[in-house]
Scaffold this motif. Structure first.
Motif, mmCIF file in Angstrom:
data_model
loop_
_atom_site.group_PDB
_atom_site.id
_atom_site.type_symbol
_atom_site.label_atom_id
_atom_site.label_comp_id
_atom_site.label_asym_id
_atom_site.label_seq_id
_atom_site.Cartn_x
_atom_site.Cartn_y
_atom_site.Cartn_z
ATOM 1 N N PHE A 1 5.784 10.776 -15.320
ATOM 2 C CA PHE A 1 6.339 10.088 -14.205
ATOM 3 C C PHE A 1 6.002 10.486 -12.715
ATOM 4 O O PHE A 1 6.232 12.053 -12.671
ATOM 5 C CB PHE A 1 8.090 9.911 -14.198
ATOM 6 C CG PHE A 1 8.535 9.259 -13.337
ATOM 7 C CD1 PHE A 1 8.635 7.760 -13.283
ATOM 8 C CD2 PHE A 1 8.862 9.296 -11.956
ATOM 9 C CE1 PHE A 1 9.445 7.088 -12.301
ATOM 10 C CE2 PHE A 1 9.358 8.666 -10.867
ATOM 11 C CZ PHE A 1 9.386 7.412 -11.207
ATOM 12 N N VAL A 2 5.412 9.831 -11.966
ATOM 13 C CA VAL A 2 5.046 10.408 -10.688
ATOM 14 C C VAL A 2 5.533 9.005 -9.632
ATOM 15 O O VAL A 2 5.216 8.132 -9.995
ATOM 16 C CB VAL A 2 3.584 10.795 -10.594
ATOM 17 C CG1 VAL A 2 2.704 9.487 -10.716
ATOM 18 C CG2 VAL A 2 3.425 11.570 -9.183
ATOM 19 N N ALA A 3 6.152 9.630 -8.692
ATOM 20 C CA ALA A 3 6.495 8.750 -7.549
ATOM 21 C C ALA A 3 5.378 8.279 -6.661
ATOM 22 O O ALA A 3 4.665 9.420 -6.453
ATOM 23 C CB ALA A 3 7.584 9.299 -6.800
ATOM 24 N N ALA A 4 5.163 7.124 -6.497
ATOM 25 C CA ALA A 4 3.787 6.640 -5.773
ATOM 26 C C ALA A 4 4.117 5.580 -4.798
ATOM 27 O O ALA A 4 4.999 4.737 -5.103
ATOM 28 C CB ALA A 4 2.861 6.349 -7.059
ATOM 29 N N CYS A 5 3.701 5.702 -3.719
ATOM 30 C CA CYS A 5 3.709 4.329 -2.722
ATOM 31 C C CYS A 5 2.622 3.437 -3.269
ATOM 32 O O CYS A 5 1.784 3.736 -4.259
ATOM 33 C CB CYS A 5 3.209 4.931 -1.412
ATOM 34 S SG CYS A 5 1.323 5.465 -1.265
ATOM 35 N N ALA A 6 2.505 2.207 -2.863
ATOM 36 C CA ALA A 6 1.951 1.258 -3.302
ATOM 37 C C ALA A 6 0.535 1.292 -3.274
ATOM 38 O O ALA A 6 -0.452 1.068 -4.039
ATOM 39 C CB ALA A 6 2.383 -0.210 -2.658
ATOM 40 N N ARG A 7 0.092 2.047 -2.077
ATOM 41 C CA ARG A 7 -1.375 2.184 -1.797
ATOM 42 C C ARG A 7 -2.048 3.059 -2.715
ATOM 43 O O ARG A 7 -3.136 2.917 -3.317
ATOM 44 C CB ARG A 7 -1.549 2.675 -0.150
ATOM 45 C CG ARG A 7 -3.078 2.829 -0.083
ATOM 46 C CD ARG A 7 -3.540 3.807 1.159
ATOM 47 N NE ARG A 7 -3.449 2.973 2.402
ATOM 48 C CZ ARG A 7 -3.341 3.791 3.556
ATOM 49 N NH1 ARG A 7 -3.614 4.878 3.634
ATOM 50 N NH2 ARG A 7 -3.448 3.005 4.730
ATOM 51 N N ASN B 1 -0.836 4.172 -5.565
ATOM 52 C CA ASN B 1 -0.819 3.457 -7.114
ATOM 53 C C ASN B 1 -1.791 2.417 -7.287
ATOM 54 O O ASN B 1 -2.738 2.575 -8.433
ATOM 55 C CB ASN B 1 0.620 2.718 -7.086
ATOM 56 C CG ASN B 1 0.856 2.399 -8.585
ATOM 57 O OD1 ASN B 1 0.319 2.967 -9.522
ATOM 58 N ND2 ASN B 1 1.922 1.781 -8.963
ATOM 59 N N ARG B 2 -2.061 1.628 -6.238
ATOM 60 C CA ARG B 2 -3.290 0.951 -6.603
ATOM 61 C C ARG B 2 -4.622 1.662 -6.434
ATOM 62 O O ARG B 2 -5.510 1.262 -7.106
ATOM 63 C CB ARG B 2 -3.240 -0.195 -5.102
ATOM 64 C CG ARG B 2 -2.634 -1.443 -5.591
ATOM 65 C CD ARG B 2 -2.999 -2.525 -4.572
ATOM 66 N NE ARG B 2 -2.871 -2.043 -3.127
ATOM 67 C CZ ARG B 2 -1.939 -1.947 -2.275
ATOM 68 N NH1 ARG B 2 -0.726 -2.262 -2.451
ATOM 69 N NH2 ARG B 2 -1.999 -1.519 -1.143
ATOM 70 N N THR B 3 -4.841 2.656 -5.567
ATOM 71 C CA THR B 3 -5.932 3.384 -5.590
ATOM 72 C C THR B 3 -6.430 4.142 -7.033
ATOM 73 O O THR B 3 -7.355 4.043 -7.250
ATOM 74 C CB THR B 3 -5.783 4.394 -4.388
ATOM 75 O OG1 THR B 3 -5.682 3.762 -3.015
ATOM 76 C CG2 THR B 3 -7.262 5.190 -4.288
ATOM 77 N N LYS B 4 -5.318 4.675 -7.363
ATOM 78 C CA LYS B 4 -5.320 5.531 -8.692
ATOM 79 C C LYS B 4 -5.735 4.444 -9.801
ATOM 80 O O LYS B 4 -6.392 4.848 -10.713
ATOM 81 C CB LYS B 4 -4.028 6.033 -9.047
ATOM 82 C CG LYS B 4 -4.041 6.996 -10.073
ATOM 83 C CD LYS B 4 -2.526 7.504 -10.545
ATOM 84 C CE LYS B 4 -2.679 8.086 -11.989
ATOM 85 N NZ LYS B 4 -2.294 7.342 -12.990
ATOM 86 N N GLY B 5 -5.038 3.315 -10.019
ATOM 87 C CA GLY B 5 -5.313 2.237 -10.978
ATOM 88 C C GLY B 5 -5.210 3.117 -12.390
ATOM 89 O O GLY B 5 -4.070 3.883 -12.541
ATOM 90 N N ALA B 6 -6.064 2.744 -13.141
ATOM 91 C CA ALA B 6 -5.883 3.306 -14.395
ATOM 92 C C ALA B 6 -6.844 4.453 -14.784
ATOM 93 O O ALA B 6 -7.319 4.784 -15.760
ATOM 94 C CB ALA B 6 -6.293 2.145 -15.652
#
Length: 171
Positions: A124-130, A132-137
Motif C-alpha cells: 500500500f502506498v498513499a498517492a495523490c490523484a496526479r 496515481n495517474r502518472t504511475k499507472g500500471a
C-alpha cells in the motif's frame, strides 16, 4: 520496424543491372517481380522475429495473470491505516527524489495489482490523484522503492515497517 524499412530499401537498390530481353510491359513486370521477391526475402527474417517476440510476450502476460491476488481492492481498514501511516500526504516522488507535497487521495498498489502486486499493507502506498495517474500500471524501479523506504523512516514509527512493494508468488 527500422530493420524492416532498411531491408526493404536495401532490397530495392539494384546491385546489378537487370537484363531485359524485350522492352515493354513484360520487361517492366519482370523487373517489378524481381524487386518484390527481393523485398519479401529481405523482410522475412525480421517478420519472423517479430512473430516470435509476440508469442513470448503473450506467454509472459498469461503467466503474470496467474500471479494476481484474488483481492483487488484495499479494505477500508487498510486504507485508513495506510493514510494514517503517510500522515495524509502523498508518498510518491515529485522529482529529484523529493516526496510529493500534495494530499493523498488514493490507496495505490506500489507494485501494480495487474502485474502481480499483492493487496497488503506492505504494498500500500498513499498517492495523490496526479501521481496515481502518472504511475499507472508501471512497475517501479528498485531505486524508487529504496527512496520511498528511506522517506518512510522519517514518518513511520520505529516499530512500524518501512518496506514497500510485495508481489504474489507464481501459482
Amino acid at each position: 520496424m527500422v530493420w524492416l524499412a532498411i531491408s526493404a530499401v536495401g532490397a530495392l537498390m539494384p546491385n546489378k543491372v537487370p537484363t531485359v530481353a524485350s522492352p515493354g510491359i513484360s520487361g517492366v513486370t519482370e523487373v517489378a517481380r524481381e524487386m518484390l521477391d527481393r523485398v519479401v526475402a529481405a523482410a522475412a527474417p525480421p517478420g519472423l522475429m517479430l512473430v516470435a517476440l509476440a508469442i513470448v510476450a503473450a506467454f509472459v502476460v498469461a503467466r503474470d495473470v496467474r500471479r494476481r491476488d484474488p483481492v483487488r481492492r484495499f479494505t477500508l481498514q487498510q486504507r485508513r491505516e495506510g493514510m494514517a501511516r503517510a500522515a495524509g500526504q502523498c508518498e510518491m516522488e515529485a522529482g529529484f527524489g523529493r516526496r510529493c507535497s500534495r494530499p493523498a487521495e488514493h490507496g495505490d498498489h506500489f507494485y501494480p495489482w495487474s502485474k502481480g502486486g499483492s493487496t497488503s499493507m506492505q504494498n500500500f502506498v498513499a498517492a495523490c490523484a496526479r501521481c496515481n495517474r502518472t504511475k499507472g500500471a508501471g512497475i517501479p524501479s528498485p531505486g524508487q522503492q529504496e527512496r520511498i523506504q528511506r522517506q518512510r523512516r522519517d514518518y513511520v514509527p520505529s516499530d512500524g515497517s518501512v518496506s514497500v512493494g510485495e508481489r504474489q508468488p507464481l501459482r
